[in-house]
Design an enzyme around this catalytic site. Sequence first.
Site, PDB file in Angstrom:
ATOM      1  CE  LYS A 161      -3.873  -2.316   2.172  1.00  0.00           C
ATOM      2  NZ  LYS A 161      -4.771  -2.430   3.322  1.00  0.00           N
ATOM      3  CG  ASN A 190      -7.374   0.567  -0.448  1.00  0.00           C
ATOM      4  OD1 ASN A 190      -7.517   1.760  -0.639  1.00  0.00           O
ATOM      5  ND2 ASN A 190      -8.395  -0.262  -0.260  1.00  0.00           N
ATOM      6  CG  ASP A 195      -7.496   0.166   3.256  1.00  0.00           C
ATOM      7  OD1 ASP A 195      -8.359  -0.653   2.936  1.00  0.00           O
ATOM      8  OD2 ASP A 195      -6.266  -0.031   3.141  1.00  0.00           O
ATOM      9  CB  ALA A 233      -3.378  -1.205   6.827  1.00  0.00           C
ATOM     10  CG  ASN A 251       5.465  -0.198  13.222  1.00  0.00           C
ATOM     11  OD1 ASN A 251       4.586  -1.010  12.960  1.00  0.00           O
ATOM     12  ND2 ASN A 251       6.504   0.020  12.423  1.00  0.00           N
ATOM     13  CB  THR A 292      10.293  -0.640  12.218  1.00  0.00           C
ATOM     14  OG1 THR A 292      10.367  -1.980  11.741  1.00  0.00           O
ATOM     15  CG2 THR A 292      11.526   0.132  11.803  1.00  0.00           C
ATOM     16  CE1 TYR A 329      -9.477  -9.632   4.898  1.00  0.00           C
ATOM     17  CE2 TYR A 329     -10.474 -11.788   4.640  1.00  0.00           C
ATOM     18  CZ  TYR A 329      -9.711 -10.749   4.142  1.00  0.00           C
ATOM     19  OH  TYR A 329      -9.172 -10.845   2.882  1.00  0.00           O
TER      20      TYR A 329
HETATM   21  P1  ATR Z   1       0.192  -2.820   4.769  1.00  0.00           P
HETATM   22  O1  ATR Z   1       0.470  -2.017   3.555  1.00  0.00           O
HETATM   23  O2  ATR Z   1      -0.909  -3.797   4.539  1.00  0.00           O
HETATM   24  O3  ATR Z   1      -0.018  -2.040   6.017  1.00  0.00           O
HETATM   25  P2  ATR Z   1       2.957  -3.097   5.410  1.00  0.00           P
HETATM   26  O4  ATR Z   1       3.131  -1.695   4.945  1.00  0.00           O
HETATM   27  O5  ATR Z   1       3.964  -4.131   4.997  1.00  0.00           O
HETATM   28  O6  ATR Z   1       1.545  -3.671   4.967  1.00  0.00           O
HETATM   29  O7  ATR Z   1       2.833  -3.047   6.997  1.00  0.00           O
HETATM   30  C1  ATR Z   1       2.807  -4.197   7.779  1.00  0.00           C
HETATM   31  C2  ATR Z   1       2.761  -3.789   9.247  1.00  0.00           C
HETATM   32  O8  ATR Z   1       2.766  -4.984  10.050  1.00  0.00           O
HETATM   33  C3  ATR Z   1       3.975  -2.980   9.698  1.00  0.00           C
HETATM   34  O9  ATR Z   1       3.566  -2.109  10.735  1.00  0.00           O
HETATM   35  C4  ATR Z   1       4.895  -4.081  10.245  1.00  0.00           C
HETATM   36  O10 ATR Z   1       5.867  -3.643  11.174  1.00  0.00           O
HETATM   37  P3  ATR Z   1       7.295  -3.079  10.645  1.00  0.00           P
HETATM   38  O11 ATR Z   1       7.046  -1.645  10.250  1.00  0.00           O
HETATM   39  O12 ATR Z   1       8.192  -3.198  11.811  1.00  0.00           O
HETATM   40  O13 ATR Z   1       7.690  -3.943   9.485  1.00  0.00           O
HETATM   41  C5  ATR Z   1       3.883  -4.944  10.945  1.00  0.00           C
HETATM   42  N1  ATR Z   1       4.324  -6.325  11.194  1.00  0.00           N
HETATM   43  C6  ATR Z   1       4.496  -7.287  10.277  1.00  0.00           C
HETATM   44  N2  ATR Z   1       4.880  -8.436  10.884  1.00  0.00           N
HETATM   45  C7  ATR Z   1       4.925  -8.189  12.220  1.00  0.00           C
HETATM   46  C8  ATR Z   1       5.241  -8.956  13.379  1.00  0.00           C
HETATM   47  N3  ATR Z   1       5.588 -10.236  13.286  1.00  0.00           N
HETATM   48  N4  ATR Z   1       5.159  -8.354  14.597  1.00  0.00           N
HETATM   49  C9  ATR Z   1       4.803  -7.053  14.690  1.00  0.00           C
HETATM   50  N5  ATR Z   1       4.506  -6.278  13.639  1.00  0.00           N
HETATM   51  C10 ATR Z   1       4.565  -6.824  12.416  1.00  0.00           C
END
Ligand code: ATR
Length: 310
Positions: free
Chosen positions: A77, A98, A132, A161, A181, A183, A249
């Site tokens: 996204k 999205n 979204d 998201a 978050n 990160t 979901y």
């Molecule tokens: P989208 O576009 O659907 O939001 P994304 O931009 O890849 O997908 O974001 C995924 C989110 O899930 C991010 O906040 C990611 O954290 P990071 O910024 O640290 O990558 C988070 N995420 C993914 N796997 C995770 C995990 N195992 N534990 C905690 N957060 C996770």
Amino acid sequence: MSEPAPKPVTASTRLAAVWGSPIRHSASPAMHNTAFAALGLDWRYLACEVAPERLATALEGARVMGFCGVNLTVPHKRLALEMMDELDASARAWGAVNTVVFEAENAEGVWTPVGLLRNIQGPVRMRGYNTDADAIVRSLNEDLHIEPRGARVLLIGAGGAGRAAALRLADEGVATLWLQNRTESKAEELAAEIAERFPAVDVRTGLPDTDVEIILNATSSGLKPEDPLPIDLGAYPLSRADAVYDMIYRPAETPLLRQALESGCRTANGLGMLLYQGAAAFELWTHRPAPIDVMRAALVREVYGSGESR
Ligand code: ATR
């Protein structure tokens, strides 16, 4: 009542799709294909596993193959923002794409969704939308009776998201917004943007030092059975929240939602958000009113099996 049969696929069938990684859990094909059949449209909706490093190539492929629209999910996204030819105000405001609408010029030279044109002549451009952000607010309202204005909210996740939800909730006038978050730098960046654009919102990073009305999971953690909980319950017990919303979901009950129920919280999964973002995308591609009840029933059947309500 039996569902209308889909039209057979022919050389003139219109195509839309959702791309993501992982994608096999997606209920979007069931929702959109049932809606197309209900309206007698000769359209099909596919789901494709697309790795982030292949997103630009996939978009170019869809452009030249006459696709009408694409939905993007994890992890595309944010990445898609810079790949669009045009960004709708929604994508600019909420910082993520999205929904992509492929457009070409009609006989009068007006850029028009490809799905409305009999023949595609000349260049095709990609216009990015965010459907979204409005969908999450509507789903919070309908599924949890939450009115964001004045609320204390903990939002977990700062990807595409999470970012759209955070900005949209700030725009709704939440009182305090905690951004957490994995990160941390991404949460800090997002918090700085919110502080600048929505100075009335008290935005912080990390976990709250007080009770909140709602915790929202906007991470992808919970999609796979082996995923860790997206929040450290030792540091912030779920009993401190009235309600927990998980954008995931499928599974319909993530470990986070199960824990939340056990802690006495009201809960909802992301089916309502999926429904409303999908309905908005459907209308952008077809310019037909989305058959919301048909789409909701298709999602419930797909995710819960028998068609009974949640
Ligand atoms: P989208 O576009 O659907 O939001 P994304 O931009 O890849 O997908 O974001 C995924 C989110 O899930 C991010 O906040 C990611 O954290 P990071 O910024 O640290 O990558 C988070 N995420 C993914 N796997 C995770 C995990 N195992 N534990 C905690 N957060 C996770």
